[in-house]
Design an enzyme around this catalytic site. Structure first.
Site, PDB file in Angstrom:
ATOM      1  N   GLY A 125      38.413  44.361  39.991  1.00  0.00           N
ATOM      2  CA  GLY A 125      38.931  45.445  39.169  1.00  0.00           C
ATOM      3  C   GLY A 125      38.145  45.606  37.888  1.00  0.00           C
ATOM      4  O   GLY A 125      37.991  46.710  37.369  1.00  0.00           O
ATOM      5  N   GLU A 151      47.031  47.110  37.491  1.00  0.00           N
ATOM      6  CA  GLU A 151      48.315  46.414  37.638  1.00  0.00           C
ATOM      7  C   GLU A 151      49.391  47.286  38.281  1.00  0.00           C
ATOM      8  O   GLU A 151      50.532  46.850  38.386  1.00  0.00           O
ATOM      9  CB  GLU A 151      48.820  45.974  36.258  1.00  0.00           C
ATOM     10  CG  GLU A 151      47.946  44.947  35.581  1.00  0.00           C
ATOM     11  CD  GLU A 151      48.416  44.610  34.179  1.00  0.00           C
ATOM     12  OE1 GLU A 151      47.899  43.640  33.613  1.00  0.00           O
ATOM     13  OE2 GLU A 151      49.296  45.304  33.637  1.00  0.00           O
ATOM     14  N   ASN A 199      28.747  38.622  62.380  1.00  0.00           N
ATOM     15  CA  ASN A 199      27.548  38.102  61.710  1.00  0.00           C
ATOM     16  C   ASN A 199      27.004  39.077  60.665  1.00  0.00           C
ATOM     17  O   ASN A 199      25.832  39.028  60.306  1.00  0.00           O
ATOM     18  CB  ASN A 199      26.456  37.739  62.724  1.00  0.00           C
ATOM     19  CG  ASN A 199      25.469  36.730  62.152  1.00  0.00           C
ATOM     20  OD1 ASN A 199      25.849  35.866  61.361  1.00  0.00           O
ATOM     21  ND2 ASN A 199      24.202  36.836  62.536  1.00  0.00           N
ATOM     22  N   GLU A 227      57.396  29.505  36.332  1.00  0.00           N
ATOM     23  CA  GLU A 227      56.113  29.822  35.715  1.00  0.00           C
ATOM     24  C   GLU A 227      56.225  31.083  34.854  1.00  0.00           C
ATOM     25  O   GLU A 227      56.852  32.066  35.255  1.00  0.00           O
ATOM     26  CB  GLU A 227      55.033  30.033  36.779  1.00  0.00           C
ATOM     27  CG  GLU A 227      54.641  28.758  37.497  1.00  0.00           C
ATOM     28  CD  GLU A 227      53.461  28.965  38.438  1.00  0.00           C
ATOM     29  OE1 GLU A 227      53.031  30.123  38.628  1.00  0.00           O
ATOM     30  OE2 GLU A 227      52.960  27.965  38.985  1.00  0.00           O
ATOM     31  N   HIS A 287      47.772  40.408  42.646  1.00  0.00           N
ATOM     32  CA  HIS A 287      48.106  41.828  42.547  1.00  0.00           C
ATOM     33  C   HIS A 287      48.871  42.316  43.777  1.00  0.00           C
ATOM     34  O   HIS A 287      49.238  41.527  44.642  1.00  0.00           O
ATOM     35  CB  HIS A 287      46.836  42.628  42.289  1.00  0.00           C
ATOM     36  CG  HIS A 287      46.277  42.388  40.911  1.00  0.00           C
ATOM     37  ND1 HIS A 287      45.911  43.386  40.044  1.00  0.00           N
ATOM     38  CD2 HIS A 287      46.043  41.240  40.224  1.00  0.00           C
ATOM     39  CE1 HIS A 287      45.473  42.892  38.911  1.00  0.00           C
ATOM     40  NE2 HIS A 287      45.540  41.570  38.999  1.00  0.00           N
ATOM     41  N   TRP A 321      44.275  44.172  29.548  1.00  0.00           N
ATOM     42  CA  TRP A 321      43.413  43.059  29.913  1.00  0.00           C
ATOM     43  C   TRP A 321      42.035  43.246  29.277  1.00  0.00           C
ATOM     44  O   TRP A 321      41.638  44.363  28.933  1.00  0.00           O
ATOM     45  CB  TRP A 321      43.310  42.958  31.431  1.00  0.00           C
ATOM     46  CG  TRP A 321      42.693  41.680  31.897  1.00  0.00           C
ATOM     47  CD1 TRP A 321      41.516  41.528  32.571  1.00  0.00           C
ATOM     48  CD2 TRP A 321      43.219  40.360  31.726  1.00  0.00           C
ATOM     49  NE1 TRP A 321      41.268  40.199  32.816  1.00  0.00           N
ATOM     50  CE2 TRP A 321      42.297  39.450  32.312  1.00  0.00           C
ATOM     51  CE3 TRP A 321      44.384  39.850  31.123  1.00  0.00           C
ATOM     52  CZ2 TRP A 321      42.509  38.076  32.321  1.00  0.00           C
ATOM     53  CZ3 TRP A 321      44.588  38.483  31.133  1.00  0.00           C
ATOM     54  CH2 TRP A 321      43.671  37.608  31.725  1.00  0.00           C
TER      55      TRP A 321
END
Length: 386
Positions: A57, A163, A27, A326, A189, A89
């Site tokens: 990050g 990274e 809790n 992808e 990550h 980034w």
């Protein structure tokens, strides 16, 4: 049959869900004992004195830069110049803008995709105070040369290691070479805590500043021995504000998950490195495809590919879509080509030739914490056929 190769895979098992239940049963959901334990364990794993957990990050970068400005020791001030690579980034850069720092963009090395250290030396002026080095996609910088540059020019070294968790240069973990090193534990990550970030430092003062500004700028979370606590009244120090702070605290669930993920990190890294070495051996055979050169001991965040032309990249993207592989741009490409830099105080040093090549001709596929060699081989065969 399509490959179905995704950018990132889920790393959670029953232990992570049990950790969530542990928090629910306690809790206590806001930052508390789980965060404190995770910070201690994380610092011990990487051999640092202090670890400060935050909610991302990006926030790790935010409080790292803010702490250098708030510290009298390091003399980083609004208007000073900080050298950054042109490929990273967004929140490598925005935190500098948010603190009034001038960004000096330099090109990358087209082998390692990290800072071109020859260009770094050319970019240094009397107003340069720091280098914000990024260990890109798991690949360490050449810290022998980078530290020499900093020492010879009296510059602060900061590492964006978001990274590259688990990467090493000459046996030492990246993220521990600079005054500060930042990490991300976002889903995609090396380890995942929902959202989350960490800063490592050996500096007691910076540790205190970051723990204060993480939580509004107050003294509540500082040790009684901190030099920033002048009032000995414990009641008063519950609400004693000493710095202009933020609220970037993590929650207990994230830390509890992180403690379980940290126990598995060695195995995650072992599989990523095995995949990475297999990928490198295979894909280095491809004509007219450039891959990232491992500087020393990469933790292989993923696998960037640079083709001989933009049109060839477009052909590969369509083929990957057909095969359900992808892919995405390499980080954010040449970041100076994003409209957001209109807000920045910045300078482009030299010509960003290599960053443009990466931007126009590159793409990125994922690496995973499990053995992915069969899928990597299939992707190689698809490319080899064209």
């Amino acid at each position: 049959m399509m490959i179905n190769y995704v950018l990132a895979k889920d790393t959670w098992e029953q232990e992570e869900f049990d950790a969530i239940m542990r928090v629910i049963e306690s809790n206590r959901f806001t930052m508390g004992p789980e965060v404190e334990s995770f910070e201690k364990e994380f610092a011990e794993y990487f051999g640092s004195k202090h670890a400060i957990m935050v909610n991302s990050g990006s926030s790790a970068n935010l409080i790292a830069i803010a702490s250098l400005i708030l510290s009298d020791k390091y003399n980083l001030n609004p208007g000073d110049e900080v050298i950054v690579p042109a490929v990273s980034w967004a929140t490598t850069y925005s935190v500098l803008y948010q603190h009034g720092i001038k960004l000096k963009f330099v090109d990358i090395d087209l082998d390692t995709f990290n800072l071109d250290l020859n260009e770094v030396e050319k970019a240094i002026t009397e107003n340069t105070r720091a280098i914000f080095a990024v260990n890109l996609l798991g690949n360490p910088n050449n810290f022998d040369k980078l530290l020499d540059i900093c020492e010879n020019n009296d510059l602060i070294l900061i590492e964006d290691n978001c990274e590259s968790m688990g990467a090493k240069f000459k046996g030492k973990y990246t993220g521990t070479f600079g005054i500060l090193g930042t990490f991300s534990t976002f889903y995609s990550h090396h380890m995942a805590t929902m959202e989350g970030g960490m800063v490592l430092t050996d500096d007691d003062e910076l540790n205190d500043i970051m723990k204060s500004i993480r939580s509004h700028g107050w003294t509540r979370n500082l040790s009684k021995n901190s030099k920033f606590i002048s009032e000995k009244d414990e009641f008063y120090n519950l609400f004693n504000f000493i710095f202009p702070g933020y609220n970037v605290r993590p929650i207990e669930m994230e830390a509890a998950i992180g403690r379980e993920q940290l126990k598995k990190l060695d195995k995650f890294l072992e599989n990523r490195k095995d995949n990475g070495e297999y990928f490198t051996n295979l894909f280095s055979q491809l004509d007219n495809v450039k891959i990232q050169k491992n500087q020393d001991d990469s933790s292989y965040f993923g696998f960037p590919l640079i083709f001989e032309s933009k049109s060839k990249r477009e052909e590969v993207i369509k083929l990957f879509e057909k095969e359900n592989i992808e892919c995405r741009p390499i980080v954010a490409g040449n970041f100076t080509r994003n409209k957001v830099i209109d807000y920045f105080d910045y300078e482009i040093c030299g010509i960003l030739k290599n960053s443009d090549i990466l931007h126009n001709q590159g793409l990125f596929i994922g690496n995973h914490h499990i053995d992915s060699k069969n899928d990597i081989k299939k992707i190689f065969e698809i490319l080899n056929n064209i």
